[in-house]
Design a protein around this motif. Structure first.
Motif, PDB file in Angstrom:
ATOM      1  N   ALA A  89      -0.439   3.420  -2.110  1.00 15.11           N
ATOM      2  CA  ALA A  89      -1.818   2.920  -1.966  1.00 15.11           C
ATOM      3  C   ALA A  89      -2.844   3.995  -2.280  1.00 15.11           C
ATOM      4  N   LEU A 137      -3.142  -2.724   6.518  1.00 19.06           N
ATOM      5  CA  LEU A 137      -4.073  -2.090   5.581  1.00 19.06           C
ATOM      6  C   LEU A 137      -5.025  -3.111   4.970  1.00 19.06           C
ATOM      7  N   LEU A 181      -3.864  -1.936  -3.290  1.00 18.19           N
ATOM      8  CA  LEU A 181      -2.906  -2.280  -2.234  1.00 18.19           C
ATOM      9  C   LEU A 181      -1.842  -3.292  -2.660  1.00 18.19           C
ATOM     10  N   THR A 201       4.350   2.766   1.261  1.00 15.86           N
ATOM     11  CA  THR A 201       3.168   1.918   1.055  1.00 15.86           C
ATOM     12  C   THR A 201       1.897   2.756   1.090  1.00 15.86           C
ATOM     13  N   THR A 221       1.210  -3.535   4.847  1.00  6.83           N
ATOM     14  CA  THR A 221       0.280  -4.177   3.911  1.00  6.83           C
ATOM     15  C   THR A 221      -0.697  -5.082   4.649  1.00  6.83           C
ATOM     16  N   SER A 264       1.995  -2.270  -2.490  1.00  7.07           N
ATOM     17  CA  SER A 264       2.915  -3.037  -1.650  1.00  7.07           C
ATOM     18  C   SER A 264       4.103  -3.553  -2.453  1.00  7.07           C
TER      19      SER A 264
END
Length: 136
Positions: free
Chosen positions: A43, A123, A48, A39, A120, A52
């Motif tokens: 990213a 973030l 994102l 991830t 995710t 993801s």
């Protein structure tokens, strides 16, 4: 109506379950590390949600492959062992080894999917915090 009483020795059950739980949890931790790193890595080069989705898809692929392989080993494993013995192929493939390997792959995939969801969320929350800080 007859009732069936099952005698289960808890110590014996725990002794049998312990290595299996250790195998699945160990693979899930490895998968979780992979999911979090994937991830982060995706990213860096894409938004994102897309990162993801890619990382989650990789985890789902591993989980599906492991689950399908595990069920295939359960259903066909003994037949494959018999065929190999009959043909004298000289391989050491066994149904039990195959089930263990597929359980590891499925657990790693499940761990990766869970880690992607958590990563995710974290973030995304950090991104939201950055946006709030930038507005202030």
């Amino acid at each position: 109506m007859a009732t069936v009483a099952l005698a289960v020795d808890p110590d014996r059950l725990a002794a049998r379950a312990r290595p299996r739980v250790r195998l699945v949890l160990g693979a899930a931790l490895v998968g979780a590390a992979f999911g979090a790193l994937a991830t982060f890595g995706f990213a860096l080069s894409s938004p994102l949600p897309a990162a993801s989705a890619r990382a989650f898809a990789l985890g789902a692929l591993a989980f599906g492959f492991g689950l399908l392989g595990w069920s295939g080993s359960v259903v066909l494993g003994r037949s494959v062992e018999r065929v190999q013995r009959t043909l004298d192929t000289g391989t050491d493939w066994t149904e039990a080894d195959s089930r263990r390997a597929m359980a590891r792959i499925a657990a790693a995939g499940a761990g990766a999917m869970l880690a992607v969801a958590v990563t995710t969320t974290v973030l995304g929350a950090l991104g939201t915090l950055d946006a709030v800080i930038a507005l202030a």
